[in-house]
Design an enzyme around this catalytic site. Sequence first.
Site, PDB file in Angstrom:
ATOM      1  N   ASN A 146     -11.515   5.012  -8.022  1.00 32.92           N
ATOM      2  CA  ASN A 146     -11.267   5.078  -6.585  1.00 32.92           C
ATOM      3  C   ASN A 146     -10.690   6.424  -6.204  1.00 32.92           C
ATOM      4  OD1 ASN A 146      -8.364   4.949  -5.233  1.00 32.92           O
ATOM      5  ND2 ASN A 146      -8.189   3.974  -7.245  1.00 32.92           N
ATOM      6  N   CYS A 189       1.227  12.215  -7.159  1.00 33.18           N
ATOM      7  CA  CYS A 189       0.721  12.888  -5.964  1.00 33.18           C
ATOM      8  C   CYS A 189       0.805  14.392  -6.173  1.00 33.18           C
ATOM      9  CB  CYS A 189       1.575  12.532  -4.749  1.00 33.18           C
ATOM     10  SG  CYS A 189       1.635  10.789  -4.419  1.00 33.18           S
ATOM     11  N   GLY A 213      -3.454  -5.510 -10.340  1.00 37.59           N
ATOM     12  CA  GLY A 213      -4.071  -4.573  -9.399  1.00 37.59           C
ATOM     13  C   GLY A 213      -5.525  -4.893  -9.111  1.00 37.59           C
ATOM     14  N   THR A 214      -6.412  -4.133  -9.737  1.00 39.45           N
ATOM     15  CA  THR A 214      -7.853  -4.236  -9.499  1.00 39.45           C
ATOM     16  C   THR A 214      -8.379  -5.671  -9.610  1.00 39.45           C
ATOM     17  OG1 THR A 214      -8.072  -1.979 -10.299  1.00 39.45           O
ATOM     18  CG2 THR A 214     -10.078  -3.288 -10.321  1.00 39.45           C
ATOM     19  N   GLY A 225      -7.385   8.099  -1.344  1.00 43.83           N
ATOM     20  CA  GLY A 225      -6.665   9.205  -0.694  1.00 43.83           C
ATOM     21  C   GLY A 225      -5.546   8.726   0.205  1.00 43.83           C
ATOM     22  N   LYS A 243       0.807  -1.204   0.000  1.00 44.61           N
ATOM     23  CA  LYS A 243       0.000   0.000   0.000  1.00 44.61           C
ATOM     24  C   LYS A 243       0.856   1.278   0.000  1.00 44.61           C
ATOM     25  CE  LYS A 243      -3.952  -0.039   3.057  1.00 44.61           C
ATOM     26  NZ  LYS A 243      -4.912   0.831   2.511  1.00 44.61           N
ATOM     27  N   THR A 261      -3.418   5.147 -12.102  1.00 46.69           N
ATOM     28  CA  THR A 261      -4.794   5.296 -12.609  1.00 46.69           C
ATOM     29  C   THR A 261      -4.950   6.560 -13.465  1.00 46.69           C
ATOM     30  OG1 THR A 261      -5.341   6.401 -10.542  1.00 46.69           O
ATOM     31  CG2 THR A 261      -5.845   4.053 -10.680  1.00 46.69           C
TER      32      THR A 261
HETATM   33  C1  LIG Z   1      -8.055   1.041  -4.567  1.00 41.20           C
HETATM   34  C2  LIG Z   1      -6.767   1.405  -5.233  1.00 41.20           C
HETATM   35  C3  LIG Z   1      -5.730   1.950  -4.480  1.00 41.20           C
HETATM   36  C4  LIG Z   1      -4.510   2.291  -5.086  1.00 41.20           C
HETATM   37  N1  LIG Z   1      -3.502   2.804  -4.331  1.00 41.20           N
HETATM   38  C5  LIG Z   1      -2.293   3.091  -4.913  1.00 41.20           C
HETATM   39  C6  LIG Z   1      -1.213   3.572  -4.129  1.00 41.20           C
HETATM   40  O1  LIG Z   1      -1.306   3.707  -2.908  1.00 41.20           O
HETATM   41  N2  LIG Z   1      -0.045   3.879  -4.771  1.00 41.20           N
HETATM   42  C7  LIG Z   1       0.107   3.711  -6.124  1.00 41.20           C
HETATM   43  O2  LIG Z   1       1.176   3.994  -6.663  1.00 41.20           O
HETATM   44  N3  LIG Z   1      -0.913   3.234  -6.878  1.00 41.20           N
HETATM   45  C8  LIG Z   1      -2.095   2.929  -6.307  1.00 41.20           C
HETATM   46  N4  LIG Z   1      -3.121   2.433  -7.070  1.00 41.20           N
HETATM   47  C9  LIG Z   1      -2.908   2.226  -8.521  1.00 41.20           C
HETATM   48  C10 LIG Z   1      -2.598   0.766  -8.832  1.00 41.20           C
HETATM   49  O3  LIG Z   1      -1.431   0.328  -8.170  1.00 41.20           O
HETATM   50  C11 LIG Z   1      -2.443   0.553 -10.353  1.00 41.20           C
HETATM   51  O4  LIG Z   1      -1.389   1.360 -10.824  1.00 41.20           O
HETATM   52  C12 LIG Z   1      -3.700   0.933 -11.114  1.00 41.20           C
HETATM   53  O5  LIG Z   1      -4.862   0.542 -10.400  1.00 41.20           O
HETATM   54  C13 LIG Z   1      -3.756   0.295 -12.516  1.00 41.20           C
HETATM   55  O6  LIG Z   1      -3.689  -1.104 -12.444  1.00 41.20           O
HETATM   56  P1  LIG Z   1      -4.994  -2.068 -12.420  1.00 41.20           P
HETATM   57  O7  LIG Z   1      -5.861  -1.626 -13.541  1.00 41.20           O
HETATM   58  O8  LIG Z   1      -4.454  -3.451 -12.581  1.00 41.20           O
HETATM   59  O9  LIG Z   1      -5.649  -1.872 -11.086  1.00 41.20           O
HETATM   60  C14 LIG Z   1      -4.347   2.085  -6.479  1.00 41.20           C
HETATM   61  C15 LIG Z   1      -5.392   1.535  -7.232  1.00 41.20           C
HETATM   62  C16 LIG Z   1      -6.599   1.192  -6.630  1.00 41.20           C
HETATM   63  C17 LIG Z   1      -7.682   0.590  -7.477  1.00 41.20           C
END
Ligand SMILES: Cc1cc2nc3c(=O)[nH]c(=O)nc-3n(C[C@H](O)[C@H](O)[C@H](O)COP(=O)(O)O)c2cc1C
Length: 307
Positions: free
Chosen positions: A73, A134, A269-270, A76, A49, A197
């Site tokens: 999402n 960020c 990820g998701t 935060g 995380k 994202t």
């Molecule tokens: C609920 C959620 C929380 C996330 N938190 C972070 C984070 O803390 N740091 C980060 O670099 N990316 C974060 N991401 C982005 C994911 O690591 C990833 O880059 C992004 O979701 C695309 O991949 P996916 O489509 O396989 O989920 C988060 C994504 C989701 C859905």
Amino acid sequence: MNLSIQLAPKHKQGLLLSNPVMTAAGTFGYGTEYSHMFDIQRLGAIVCKGTTLEPRDGNPQPRLAETACGLLNSIGLQNIGVKALIREKAPLWASWRVPVMVNIAGETIDDYAQLAAKLDGVAGISGIEVNISCPNIKAGGAEFGASPELAAEVTTAVKAATSLPVLVKLTPNTGDIIKVAVAVAEAGADAISLINTLKGIAIDITRRRPLLGSVIGGLSGPAIKPVALHMVYKVAGAVELPVIGCGGITTASDAIEFIMAGASAIQVGTASFTNPSAPLDVLEGIEQFMEEEGLEDIAELIGIARR
Ligand SMILES: Cc1cc2nc3c(=O)[nH]c(=O)nc-3n(C[C@H](O)[C@H](O)[C@H](O)COP(=O)(O)O)c2cc1C
């Protein structure tokens, strides 16, 4: 079959993964949450995380909204803070076979440098992934990762503060991701991961208000896969560093597409939200594909679609 990948070839200790399948930050907690569901030690690496200097409660609810083939999402960066992470999580990770990387987030360049310094030399932590998606509070809230100069400054500051391998995670929310990738590579990143994202919103038509408590969210899931794949393809052609592909990877064939586009490793990820063992399923599917295709080394697949 050899699935091992060297993620930090320019780093003095390197960062050797037993296979290219990683988890994506923020979608796999601290790893511990999933350890009773499948053998997480089989994964290539776990990225935990997003972690900040101080604990954070995150954004107002609601923080999640489903979209067609995706998820919005606005968590935060809710997290326990770096001190608790070092005290409570790292000792456990130190007993794991799978390497754990800590994803860090800051509001200033100094935040990132302080985080990197605190994580340096902590047993159980194998690397740092820098989330540059960020807002920079000293520059009106624009994302660090939107500007090649700021992205490079963050990279330089983190590299100077730690001896750990440093992955820099790019945002797709920028005009020219190649310029950012090249700037980050020149600033000394050991590897580049992408994508984070894509910005998006949803509106609740009954309440006539934005659906997410903080209005703007990040879109992830299968909906973003073609965009992510395109960016990985472009970035892998522009830098000499290992590239880690992420964005909508749900199945082994999705992962193989990213590897063929030039990714040395991938992050799931998701997909873990609907199928908690998705990372392991992806790994087993890659192994099966290699067996069926008579391949002996994962290196034979990396970037093959580019040649
Ligand atoms: C609920 C959620 C929380 C996330 N938190 C972070 C984070 O803390 N740091 C980060 O670099 N990316 C974060 N991401 C982005 C994911 O690591 C990833 O880059 C992004 O979701 C695309 O991949 P996916 O489509 O396989 O989920 C988060 C994504 C989701 C859905």
